[in-house]
Design a protein around this motif. Structure first.
Motif, short mmCIF file in Angstrom:
data_model
loop_
_atom_site.label_atom_id
_atom_site.label_comp_id
_atom_site.label_asym_id
_atom_site.label_seq_id
_atom_site.Cartn_x
_atom_site.Cartn_y
_atom_site.Cartn_z
N GLN A 38 21.07 53.53 -3.87
CA GLN A 38 22.28 53.23 -4.62
C GLN A 38 22.66 54.39 -5.51
N SER A 57 25.99 54.41 -7.19
CA SER A 57 27.02 54.04 -8.15
C SER A 57 26.59 52.77 -8.84
N THR A 58 27.11 52.55 -10.04
CA THR A 58 26.62 51.46 -10.88
C THR A 58 27.11 50.10 -10.40
N GLY A 59 26.34 49.07 -10.77
CA GLY A 59 26.74 47.71 -10.48
C GLY A 59 25.73 46.96 -9.64
N TYR A 63 24.24 45.04 -6.51
CA TYR A 63 24.35 45.34 -5.08
C TYR A 63 24.76 44.08 -4.31
N SER A 94 28.90 46.98 -1.48
CA SER A 94 29.78 46.97 -2.65
C SER A 94 29.67 48.23 -3.50
N VAL A 95 28.53 48.91 -3.45
CA VAL A 95 28.31 50.08 -4.30
C VAL A 95 28.18 51.33 -3.43
N THR A 153 26.41 54.48 -1.78
CA THR A 153 25.04 54.64 -1.30
C THR A 153 24.84 56.00 -0.65
N ALA A 190 31.78 53.22 -2.70
CA ALA A 190 31.73 51.81 -3.07
C ALA A 190 32.74 51.03 -2.23
N ASP A 191 32.41 49.78 -1.93
CA ASP A 191 33.24 48.89 -1.11
C ASP A 191 33.45 49.48 0.28
#
Length: 299
Positions: free
Chosen positions: A26, A28-30, A32, A52-53, A55, A104-105
């Motif tokens: 991962q 980016s923050t947030g 998973y 969603s994040v 990678t 992300a996404d």
């Protein structure tokens, strides 16, 4: 056969594609949130993967496989940043020990044909990357997505039984038709920026307990600090200092997940990855993964 699985950690999703060897980290923050959908047929697989994040992905496709890939969101993401080779669709062969960064996404659709799905004389024409006309690629992708959507609506795992072979043949035929309309071109050699990034990455994992800095990496690798920063930014779209932190945090997370049934402590694992200020480590860890190291360890 159809299956759909959701994931809440990169290390879980990396093992979801049949026959692939992958490592996800991962960047980016947030929290998973990932999902894999698949239809498995004789010699043919339809795969869709969403995450969603952001990678970092190291991956090797099944040996000898031919792949059609497509990004349904048409967001111009690139599976392998260093080559300037991918738009929203394409074909690939011999994806072995590759590195990619997904935003992300991300949303990726793949049609994977195994070694015996296409005749040898056709396989000999394909380069590592092939560019299909976007309109034709979108037509094939929409059909594959409709097959996944239809299978998903079933109340139980979907199998076509005696029609599996027929469907696999039809899919293979459409794959070949699109390939015949595509532009074959040789892939450029791995970009220098990717080579430098690999050296950075390898150095971190070879000596994870060392507090690596840009200066120390510059000395160890024989590359100027300017080139290290520029190459990392070009290949990953992430500043080098941030990448160094993320790689170490991901390494600590893997060890925490593996330590759930052992007496190891968070502080020990933090030190193994060069974090000697534990409260600062915990804050950075929670910022990236959305949970504390202790929560990861406890499961």
């Amino acid at each position: 056969m159809f299956f759909e699985t959701t994931f809440h950690d990169a290390t879980e999703q990396e093992a979801s594609l049949p026959g692939w060897r992958q490592e996800y980290r991962q960047v980016s923050t947030g929290g998973y949130d990932g999902r894999t959908m698949a239809i498995l047929l004789p010699g043919v697989e339809i795969l869709r993967e969403t995450i969603s994040v952001g990678t970092e992905q190291m991956f090797s496709a099944p040996e000898g496989s031919m792949i059609f890939y497509y990004y349904p969101k048409r967001d111009r993401s690139e599976l392998v940043r260093g080559e300037k080779a991918t738009g929203v669709s394409g074909f690939a062969l011999n994806w072995t020990n590759r590195i990619g960064f997904m935003d992300a996404d991300s949303d990726l659709l793949m049609l994977v044909l195994r070694r015996d799905a296409v005749a040898d004389e056709d396989r000999s024409r394909i380069a590592e990357l092939v560019e299909p006309p976007l309109e034709n690629a979108a037509f094939l992708a929409d059909w594959l997505l409709s097959l996944l959507g239809g299978a998903r609506q079933q109340s139980h795992p979907c199998a076509w039984g005696k029609f599996d072979g027929v469907l696999a043949d039809v899919i293979t035929d459409r794959f070949e038709l699109l390939f015949q309309k595509s532009l074959v071109r040789q892939t450029p050699h791995i970009a220098q920026t990717e080579q430098i990034y690999r050296k950075i990455r390898d150095r971190i994992f070879d000596a994870p307990d060392m507090p690596h800095s840009v200066k120390s990496l510059s000395r160890d690798l024989g590359v100027s600090a300017f080139n290290l920063r520029a190459s990392c930014q070009s290949f990953t779209q992430i500043p080098l200092d941030k990448i160094l932190m993320m790689l170490r945090l991901n390494g600590a997370r893997r060890d925490l997940l593996h330590a759930r049934c052992s007496p190891r402590k968070v502080s020990e694992i933090a030190m193994d990855w060069g974090f000697f200020h534990w409260s600062r480590f915990a804050l950075r860890y929670k910022s990236l993964f959305g949970e504390t190291p202790s929560q990861t360890l406890k499961g």
